[in-house]
Scaffold this active site. Structure first.
Site, PDB file in Angstrom:
ATOM      1  N   SER A   1       3.967   2.250   8.296  1.00  0.00           N
ATOM      2  CA  SER A   1       3.914   1.214   7.145  1.00  0.00           C
ATOM      3  C   SER A   1       5.174   1.111   6.662  1.00  0.00           C
ATOM      4  O   SER A   1       5.918   1.874   6.111  1.00  0.00           O
ATOM      5  CB  SER A   1       2.971   1.760   6.309  1.00  0.00           C
ATOM      6  OG  SER A   1       1.386   1.284   6.952  1.00  0.00           O
TER       7      SER A   1
ATOM      8  N   HIS B   1       0.720  -1.153   0.202  1.00  0.00           N
ATOM      9  CA  HIS B   1      -0.034  -0.023   0.037  1.00  0.00           C
ATOM     10  C   HIS B   1       0.761   1.152   0.266  1.00  0.00           C
ATOM     11  O   HIS B   1       0.468   2.330  -0.292  1.00  0.00           O
ATOM     12  CB  HIS B   1      -0.991   0.087   1.040  1.00  0.00           C
ATOM     13  CG  HIS B   1      -0.534   0.350   2.489  1.00  0.00           C
ATOM     14  ND1 HIS B   1      -0.290  -0.636   3.435  1.00  0.00           N
ATOM     15  CD2 HIS B   1      -0.247   1.290   3.173  1.00  0.00           C
ATOM     16  CE1 HIS B   1       0.228   0.060   4.489  1.00  0.00           C
ATOM     17  NE2 HIS B   1       0.070   1.087   4.363  1.00  0.00           N
TER      18      HIS B   1
ATOM     19  N   ASP C   1       1.419  -7.721   2.465  1.00  0.00           N
ATOM     20  CA  ASP C   1       1.447  -6.207   1.828  1.00  0.00           C
ATOM     21  C   ASP C   1       2.866  -5.809   1.817  1.00  0.00           C
ATOM     22  O   ASP C   1       3.316  -5.246   2.759  1.00  0.00           O
ATOM     23  CB  ASP C   1       0.753  -5.330   3.002  1.00  0.00           C
ATOM     24  CG  ASP C   1       0.276  -4.027   2.759  1.00  0.00           C
ATOM     25  OD1 ASP C   1       0.963  -3.698   1.661  1.00  0.00           O
ATOM     26  OD2 ASP C   1      -0.619  -3.448   3.399  1.00  0.00           O
TER      27      ASP C   1
HETATM   28  N1  ARG Z   1      -4.477   0.415   7.554  1.00  0.00           N
HETATM   29  C1  ARG Z   1      -3.225   0.513   6.974  1.00  0.00           C
HETATM   30  C2  ARG Z   1      -2.688   1.873   7.112  1.00  0.00           C
HETATM   31  O1  ARG Z   1      -3.266   2.649   7.760  1.00  0.00           O
HETATM   32  C3  ARG Z   1      -3.329   0.008   5.505  1.00  0.00           C
HETATM   33  C4  ARG Z   1      -3.996   0.912   4.642  1.00  0.00           C
HETATM   34  C5  ARG Z   1      -4.104   0.247   3.261  1.00  0.00           C
HETATM   35  N2  ARG Z   1      -4.795  -0.595   2.963  1.00  0.00           N
HETATM   36  C6  ARG Z   1      -6.189  -0.756   2.465  1.00  0.00           C
HETATM   37  N3  ARG Z   1      -7.085  -1.690   2.483  1.00  0.00           N
HETATM   38  N4  ARG Z   1      -6.780   0.333   2.334  1.00  0.00           N
HETATM   39  O2  ARG Z   1      -2.033   2.550   6.306  1.00  0.00           O
HETATM   40  N1  GLU Z   2      -1.286   1.310   7.395  1.00  0.00           N
HETATM   41  C1  GLU Z   2      -0.527   2.280   8.245  1.00  0.00           C
HETATM   42  C2  GLU Z   2       0.377   3.039   7.478  1.00  0.00           C
HETATM   43  O1  GLU Z   2       0.366   3.267   6.327  1.00  0.00           O
HETATM   44  C3  GLU Z   2       0.190   1.594   9.653  1.00  0.00           C
HETATM   45  C4  GLU Z   2      -0.969   1.496  10.200  1.00  0.00           C
HETATM   46  C5  GLU Z   2      -1.034   2.417  11.443  1.00  0.00           C
HETATM   47  O2  GLU Z   2      -1.597   3.461  11.354  1.00  0.00           O
HETATM   48  O3  GLU Z   2      -0.595   2.136  12.532  1.00  0.00           O
HETATM   49  O4  GLU Z   2       1.465   3.697   7.862  1.00  0.00           O
END
Ligand code: ARG
Ligand code: GLU
Length: 711
Positions: A646, A92, A224
């Protein structure tokens, strides 16, 4: 009975008390504050092995990913895993780059991408990778400047001079940030590389398996990761993309461990967490929980419904909107989780208790009274004033300026034209490039539908005081019908019409367009009536926040405080651990390929396992990437992380790479404001799953051969 109590007591005393878990620590201060703690928890190396200015160390294998123009705002973290500059981060995090190279003919987003030689690696102008050279405390210097009577602008210039001085005569870049709400200042010095090429990415069906449904959730089965390579000039120094650049020879690359981890094993995460607000008052939490998040969620729900319907209707629209949808959905879901977590643990009440204690403490001596006794009453008053502006802010920004894409686009076109002298052709050409990029992913009808939904919501729910004039005119009208005219006639919704009118310099005609007037009306309402007041209150809040934090630190002398995340390099440490989500629901600490197969649903886009992966599962063609006979996929730990972390390396007690951080678990996403070690978990990709995919799925053995593995 007595005996067991005694026994328990002895057991308790003889066990090392491992606190850790909460906190994002400054690498240069580990030696002073954390290393003993870390070693007690199982860490086998020294503080210098993590951070040193004299020798190559683990920090030298970690990069902050940024964008040209804002290189210090790290949107993700990556790490170097070969002596040829190979870098791994999340899928991502590479999504935008993968998407930019995707088309219907080369659908890398859907099918994955693997460069089978260095020549095939794809350039991504605009992406930067920063190595931290050093970090230093500049509090005294900055405070001396802030104490002067100079105007803010002059103070800023002096602070900039400190940064310039620090990197004079080098190609390094320095950046000073405030810590502990302005009670301390640190300067980070970076070497920033600009030629970062895409090397490999799994198909979305692996890299984004589970999609937005599984996002923020545990158990998780998302692969990921994506891979890049940093290139440098012939002196191994940063340079813009050039065919002649060479793979970077890094100071340090991480060693990979295939051994895996057990529950309760020590683990740490390095990286660039973006923003946390751990020291908010109850008034602030109340506002997030009851105004900001609910308003923003309601608006984004409408937006997402529209985008999702479009994406389901055509593969081209899926490509155009997938990255945008993921971005919109990501915060939308997190905000929901925050509300849930804040309420569940009664965070407002916890904060109120702390505030009551503080107030009592602050009344004791005349000096404390002077410094601290009026903070909380003032904060309370300020947040009361802020409430209506916080709501207005959410409407203007979420439904307006960043609502339908056309509004932000109109603003960027107009602001370019305002500064454009009508002559500089190079500048104009560069701007045409931006216009092309916008239209590559723009679908008029999708955006129009978003416009209809959001403007209707805006008009219906905004307080009249903050409703932009042009929207007032639409009250009670058929917005769907009106929008068709607006979108079909506007100069801004067609690439050729727009370029034509710009090249003829008929700006007046351009600005008269109805859609432009609406965009301007929303933007001006925000800029002139909402933002100034909002930020004025906010800056008062911030000065009290500084005093509040200083007071807390004075009151809780024995507590180790860590600064809120601010996109600077941090180290978190904790242990591998499952958790109890709620009564009778307990989660294990890792998932496997078997779980992917259990989720396989060919008819659902986000759960359609690629046939090749099914086959690898059927034939158990796992190579050496196994744990108890299965391929491990993800694990959870107690490392304190947030957005920006991330792609961060997750390391074991020996400092070897065992995984990539990519998310947090649903029950604990309120950790940006309230971290609870019982329930807050970061989610990591097990590095062995990434290697299994690279090796067995993609057959990109050349990449495995570059890596270094622990014995
Ligand atoms: N929650 C993770 C972060 O905050 C992954 C986001 C990307 N994945 C998604 N399915 N939108 O960035
Ligand atoms: N998916 C998040 C990022 O892009 C990390 C998840 C979080 O917020 O801890 O950094």
């Amino acid at each position: 009975m007595r005996k067991t109590v005694l026994f328990l007591l002895i057991l308790f005393i003889s066990l090392p008390i491992v606190k850790a878990d909460e906190g994002m620590w400054i690498p240069a201060l580990l030696k002073k504050y954390n290393i003993e703690d870390m070693q007690k928890a199982g860490f086998k190396l020294s503080a210098e092995d993590i951070y040193s200015v004299n020798q190559a160390c683990l920090k030298d294998a970690v990069v902050g990913l940024g964008r040209e123009g804002s290189p210090f705002h790290h949107f993700c973290t990556g790490e170097i895993i070969s002596d040829k500059g190979l870098m791994i981060t999340n899928h991502h995090c590479g999504y935008g780059a993968i998407q930019a190279h995707s088309s219907l003919e080369h659908n890398y987003l859907r099918d994955g991408f693997w460069a089978m030689s260095m020549e095939e690696e794809l350039a991504n102008p605009g992406i930067t990778a920063s190595f931290l050279v050093r970090i230093e405390d500049v509090t005294e210097k900055v405070e001396a400047i802030l104490r002067t009577k100079l105007a803010p602008k002059a103070q800023k210039a002096r602070i900039k001079a400190i940064m310039d001085e620090a990197v004079k005569g080098t190609n390094l870049k320095a950046n000073i940030k405030s810590f502990f709400a302005g009670n301390q200042y640190f300067m980070s010095v970076y070497k920033i590389y600009k030629d970062v090429r895409l090397v490999g990415a799994p198909p979305s069906a692996i890299g984004k398996f589970g999609g937005d449904t599984d996002n923020w959730a545990w158990p998780r089965h998302t692969g990921d990761f994506s891979m890049f390579r940093i290139y440098a000039d012939s002196n191994n120094e940063p340079a813009a993309y050039s065919k002649n650049n060479q793979p970077l020879k890094p100071k340090k690359s991480l060693t990979i461990s295939l051994k895996g981890v057990k529950e309760n094993d020590f683990t740490m995460v390095f990286g660039y967490p973006g923003t946390t607000k751990e020291y908010l008052t109850s008034y602030a939490i109340d506002q997030v929980q009851n105004i900001e998040n609910p308003e923003k969620i309601a608006i984004r729900t409408l937006k997402l419904e529209t985008i999702k319907a479009s994406m389901a209707s055509s593969e081209l629209l899926r490509i155009k909107y997938s990255a945008k949808a993921a971005g919109v959905a990501n915060s939308w879901k997190r905000w929901k989780g925050e509300i849930k977590g804040l309420k569940r643990f009664n965070t407002i009440k916890l904060k109120q208790d702390l505030e009551a204690k503080f107030q009592k403490w602050a009344e004791v001596t005349p000096k404390r009274k002077l410094n601290y006794a009026n903070i909380l009453p003032q904060m309370k008053e300020l947040y009361a004033q802020k409430a209506e502006y916080a709501r207005a802010y959410a409407y203007a920004v979420e439904a307006g300026i960043r609502g339908p894409e056309i509004i932000g686009f109109i603003n960027s076109v107009n602001s370019f034209l305002k500064s454009y002298n009508g002559k500089d052709e190079k500048k104009l050409e560069a701007f045409y490039g931006k216009i092309d990029a916008f239209f590559k992913n723009f679908d008029l009808n999708t955006d129009r539908k978003i416009f209809v939904k959001l403007m209707s919501h805006y008009i219906k729910n905004s307080s009249p005081k903050f409703l932009p004039e042009e929207l007032k005119k639409l009250e009670g009208k058929d917005i769907d019908k009106i929008s068709k005219k607006l979108y079909n006639k506007s100069f801004y919704t067609s690439k050729s019409r727009l370029k034509k009118i710009i090249s003829k310099q008929k700006y007046k005609k351009l600005y008269k367009g109805k859609l432009n007037l609406i965009a301007q009306s929303i933007t001006n309402k925000f800029r002139k009536e909402i933002a100034p007041e909002y930020y004025k209150i906010d800056s008062k809040v911030n000065s009290f926040q500084k005093a509040w934090l200083a007071g807390l630190m004075e009151m809780q002398k024995d507590k180790k405080f860590y600064p809120d995340a601010n996109s600077s390099f941090r180290v978190s440490y904790g242990k591998i651990k499952g958790y109890e989500s709620r009564d009778a629901v307990t989660y294990g600490h890792y998932t496997t390929l078997k779980g992917i197969m259990e989720k396989d649903r060919p008819e659902i886009y986000d759960y359609n396992v690629p046939e090749k992966l099914r086959e690898l599962y059927r034939t158990k063609n796992y190579g050496k990437y196994t744990q108890n006979g299965e391929v491990p996929v993800c694990f959870v730990a107690t490392n304190h992380t947030t957005g920006g972390n991330s792609g961060s390396p997750v390391l074991n007690a020996n400092g070897e790479l065992i995984g990539l951080n990519f998310d947090r678990a649903w029950d604990g996403v309120m950790s940006d404001m309230y971290y609870n070690p019982e329930i807050c978990r970061n989610i990591a990709l097990d590095i062995r799953y990434a290697l299994f995919i690279i090796d067995k799925y993609a057959g990109a053995k050349r990449l495995i051969d570059e890596m270094k593995f622990a014995e």
